[in-house]
Write a protein that holds these residues in place. Structure first.
Motif, PDB file in Angstrom:
ATOM      1  N   GLU A  96      37.973   1.555  43.222  1.00 37.25           N
ATOM      2  CA  GLU A  96      39.352   1.102  43.364  1.00 37.25           C
ATOM      3  C   GLU A  96      39.527  -0.274  42.712  1.00 37.25           C
ATOM      4  OE1 GLU A  96      42.126   1.872  47.215  1.00 37.25           O
ATOM      5  OE2 GLU A  96      40.361   0.636  47.473  1.00 37.25           O
ATOM      6  N   ALA A  97      38.575  -1.178  42.999  1.00 37.45           N
ATOM      7  CA  ALA A  97      38.642  -2.529  42.444  1.00 37.45           C
ATOM      8  C   ALA A  97      38.540  -2.483  40.915  1.00 37.45           C
ATOM      9  CB  ALA A  97      37.521  -3.390  43.022  1.00 37.45           C
ATOM     10  N   PHE A  98      37.654  -1.614  40.408  1.00 40.96           N
ATOM     11  CA  PHE A  98      37.508  -1.476  38.953  1.00 40.96           C
ATOM     12  C   PHE A  98      38.812  -0.985  38.339  1.00 40.96           C
ATOM     13  CE2 PHE A  98      36.818   1.177  35.241  1.00 40.96           C
ATOM     14  CZ  PHE A  98      36.065   0.354  34.433  1.00 40.96           C
ATOM     15  N   PHE A  99      39.423  -0.003  38.969  1.00 34.64           N
ATOM     16  CA  PHE A  99      40.658   0.560  38.410  1.00 34.64           C
ATOM     17  C   PHE A  99      41.789  -0.458  38.466  1.00 34.64           C
ATOM     18  CE2 PHE A  99      44.362   3.183  37.883  1.00 34.64           C
ATOM     19  CZ  PHE A  99      43.948   4.099  36.936  1.00 34.64           C
ATOM     20  N   ASN A 100      41.817  -1.252  39.525  1.00 33.76           N
ATOM     21  CA  ASN A 100      42.869  -2.264  39.621  1.00 33.76           C
ATOM     22  C   ASN A 100      42.740  -3.316  38.522  1.00 33.76           C
ATOM     23  OD1 ASN A 100      44.173  -1.141  41.833  1.00 33.76           O
ATOM     24  ND2 ASN A 100      42.873  -2.194  43.302  1.00 33.76           N
ATOM     25  N   ARG A 101      41.479  -3.573  38.090  1.00 33.22           N
ATOM     26  CA  ARG A 101      41.255  -4.558  37.023  1.00 33.22           C
ATOM     27  C   ARG A 101      41.460  -3.959  35.635  1.00 33.22           C
ATOM     28  NH1 ARG A 101      36.678  -5.804  40.072  1.00 33.22           N
ATOM     29  NH2 ARG A 101      35.365  -4.736  38.543  1.00 33.22           N
ATOM     30  N   HIS A 102      41.022  -2.709  35.453  1.00 38.28           N
ATOM     31  CA  HIS A 102      40.981  -2.128  34.102  1.00 38.28           C
ATOM     32  C   HIS A 102      41.766  -0.822  33.983  1.00 38.28           C
ATOM     33  CE1 HIS A 102      37.813  -5.050  33.367  1.00 38.28           C
ATOM     34  NE2 HIS A 102      37.142  -4.583  34.392  1.00 38.28           N
ATOM     35  N   GLY A 103      42.647  -0.548  34.937  1.00 39.61           N
ATOM     36  CA  GLY A 103      43.323   0.747  34.968  1.00 39.61           C
ATOM     37  C   GLY A 103      44.104   1.076  33.711  1.00 39.61           C
ATOM     38  N   GLY A 104      44.836   0.082  33.185  1.00 44.94           N
ATOM     39  CA  GLY A 104      45.638   0.335  31.992  1.00 44.94           C
ATOM     40  C   GLY A 104      44.780   0.740  30.809  1.00 44.94           C
ATOM     41  N   LYS A 105      43.700  -0.023  30.565  1.00 41.84           N
ATOM     42  CA  LYS A 105      42.793   0.300  29.460  1.00 41.84           C
ATOM     43  C   LYS A 105      42.109   1.642  29.698  1.00 41.84           C
ATOM     44  CE  LYS A 105      40.991  -3.818  29.926  1.00 41.84           C
ATOM     45  NZ  LYS A 105      40.101  -4.988  29.813  1.00 41.84           N
ATOM     46  N   ALA A 106      41.751   1.917  30.969  1.00 39.84           N
ATOM     47  CA  ALA A 106      41.069   3.180  31.286  1.00 39.84           C
ATOM     48  C   ALA A 106      41.960   4.377  30.984  1.00 39.84           C
ATOM     49  CB  ALA A 106      40.640   3.193  32.749  1.00 39.84           C
ATOM     50  N   VAL A 107      43.243   4.281  31.342  1.00 40.34           N
ATOM     51  CA  VAL A 107      44.167   5.393  31.093  1.00 40.34           C
ATOM     52  C   VAL A 107      44.391   5.569  29.594  1.00 40.34           C
ATOM     53  CG1 VAL A 107      46.565   6.155  31.357  1.00 40.34           C
ATOM     54  CG2 VAL A 107      45.309   5.275  33.333  1.00 40.34           C
ATOM     55  N   PHE A 108      44.597   4.453  28.873  1.00 38.36           N
ATOM     56  CA  PHE A 108      44.883   4.538  27.433  1.00 38.36           C
ATOM     57  C   PHE A 108      43.678   5.056  26.653  1.00 38.36           C
ATOM     58  CE2 PHE A 108      44.846   2.554  23.181  1.00 38.36           C
ATOM     59  CZ  PHE A 108      45.996   3.112  22.663  1.00 38.36           C
ATOM     60  N   PHE A 109      42.525   4.388  26.797  1.00 46.30           N
ATOM     61  CA  PHE A 109      41.349   4.784  26.027  1.00 46.30           C
ATOM     62  C   PHE A 109      40.714   6.058  26.576  1.00 46.30           C
ATOM     63  CE2 PHE A 109      41.563   0.207  25.009  1.00 46.30           C
ATOM     64  CZ  PHE A 109      41.623   0.314  23.620  1.00 46.30           C
ATOM     65  N   GLY A 110      40.906   6.307  27.885  1.00 47.34           N
ATOM     66  CA  GLY A 110      40.362   7.523  28.472  1.00 47.34           C
ATOM     67  C   GLY A 110      40.950   8.783  27.866  1.00 47.34           C
ATOM     68  N   ARG A 111      42.175   8.686  27.332  1.00 47.33           N
ATOM     69  CA  ARG A 111      42.810   9.842  26.706  1.00 47.33           C
ATOM     70  C   ARG A 111      42.088  10.256  25.427  1.00 47.33           C
ATOM     71  NH1 ARG A 111      45.028  12.736  29.938  1.00 47.33           N
ATOM     72  NH2 ARG A 111      45.880  13.829  28.147  1.00 47.33           N
ATOM     73  N   MET A 112      41.181   9.409  24.937  1.00 49.62           N
ATOM     74  CA  MET A 112      40.474   9.697  23.692  1.00 49.62           C
ATOM     75  C   MET A 112      39.008  10.013  23.924  1.00 49.62           C
ATOM     76  SD  MET A 112      42.190   6.649  21.457  1.00 49.62           S
ATOM     77  CE  MET A 112      43.490   5.793  22.335  1.00 49.62           C
ATOM     78  N   ILE A 113      38.627  10.209  25.182  1.00 46.91           N
ATOM     79  CA  ILE A 113      37.234  10.516  25.510  1.00 46.91           C
ATOM     80  C   ILE A 113      37.182  11.911  26.125  1.00 46.91           C
ATOM     81  CG2 ILE A 113      35.202   9.824  26.826  1.00 46.91           C
ATOM     82  CD1 ILE A 113      36.337   6.981  26.845  1.00 46.91           C
ATOM     83  N   PRO A 114      36.430  12.835  25.519  1.00 47.37           N
ATOM     84  CA  PRO A 114      36.342  14.189  26.085  1.00 47.37           C
ATOM     85  C   PRO A 114      35.961  14.160  27.562  1.00 47.37           C
ATOM     86  CG  PRO A 114      35.283  14.101  23.927  1.00 47.37           C
ATOM     87  CD  PRO A 114      35.634  12.677  24.294  1.00 47.37           C
ATOM     88  N   ILE A 115      36.499  15.078  28.320  1.00 46.94           N
ATOM     89  CA  ILE A 115      36.289  15.238  29.761  1.00 46.94           C
ATOM     90  C   ILE A 115      37.053  14.159  30.540  1.00 46.94           C
ATOM     91  CG2 ILE A 115      34.635  15.354  31.664  1.00 46.94           C
ATOM     92  CD1 ILE A 115      32.619  16.434  29.642  1.00 46.94           C
ATOM     93  N   PHE A 116      36.792  12.867  30.250  1.00 43.71           N
ATOM     94  CA  PHE A 116      37.479  11.791  30.962  1.00 43.71           C
ATOM     95  C   PHE A 116      38.971  11.799  30.676  1.00 43.71           C
ATOM     96  CE2 PHE A 116      33.118  10.213  30.780  1.00 43.71           C
ATOM     97  CZ  PHE A 116      32.923   9.877  32.110  1.00 43.71           C
TER      98      PHE A 116
END
Length: 209
Positions: A103-123
């Motif tokens: 939860e803490a990780f997502f609160n810090r990096h959630g925006g980047k995770a959602v944006f870049f995660g769209r370009m990583i298979p499975i994630f």
């Protein structure tokens, strides 16, 4: 398997046109074993043959990505933080603190995770669930998901469009990267389980002493 998926996706595109490509990608988001590296280049190839326009292929596949991501976001939002913590308490090797750290990780990096995660298979599919759990503001989630999906989809649709009859070459190259990612995930899970089992064993020895 890739051939049967290609046949299925081709049938959707022949029946529905560009919306069929969008539907295939929406389902790919919900069921990650359906590979976007097959569906997207095939949409580009279909556009190159005149089955749809290139713009339609790009727009509809991105709409499909967003629809699938919103469905998974909804699952995460419906599950909720408290329910997730209760589930964690019942799982043998998971602690509520694991959820809290995530939860803490997502609160810090959630925006980047959602944006870049769209370009990583499975994630690219799974990242929508923690976004829902953490109730990322929906307009922000839609913007980041659309932007990341548009970049990923454009690369693969354009590859299929330019490669023509050789569109299937894309799957071979991306498949290598996907296998590497899967291998790293499996390794991380094995390490996590090993550490947890070691902690449990140490705790049992301490109680006996």
């Amino acid at each position: 398997m890739s051939t049967s998926i290609a046949d299925w996706a081709t049938g959707l595109m022949e029946s529905l046109g560009a919306p069929g490509a969008g539907l295939a990608i929406a389902l790919e988001n919900l069921f990650p074993p359906l590979p976007s590296e097959v569906i997207l280049p095939l949409a580009g190839f279909t556009a190159g043959r005149g089955g749809m326009s290139l713009v339609e292929a790009l727009v509809w596949t991105t709409v499909g990505s967003l629809v699938g991501a919103l469905a998974l976001y909804g699952i995460g939002a419906a599950l909720g933080r408290e329910r997730m913590l209760r589930i964690a308490e019942k799982l043998p090797l998971i602690k509520p603190s694991d959820i809290e750290r995530s939860e803490a990780f997502f609160n810090r990096h959630g925006g980047k995770a959602v944006f870049f995660g769209r370009m990583i298979p499975i994630f690219r599919s799974m990242i929508s669930i923690p976004a829902g759990l953490e109730r990322m503001p929906l307009p922000r989630f839609i913007l980041l998901t659309t932007a990341g999906s548009a970049l990923w989809n454009t690369a693969f649709v354009m590859a299929g469009y330019l490669l023509g009859e050789n569109w299937a070459l894309v799957e071979g190259y991306v498949g290598i990267a996907t296998n590497v990612i899967i291998g790293l995930v499996v390794l991380a899970i094995l390490v996590f389980v090993g550490v947890r089992l070691a902690e449990r064993s140490k705790g049992e020895h301490a109680r006996r002493d």
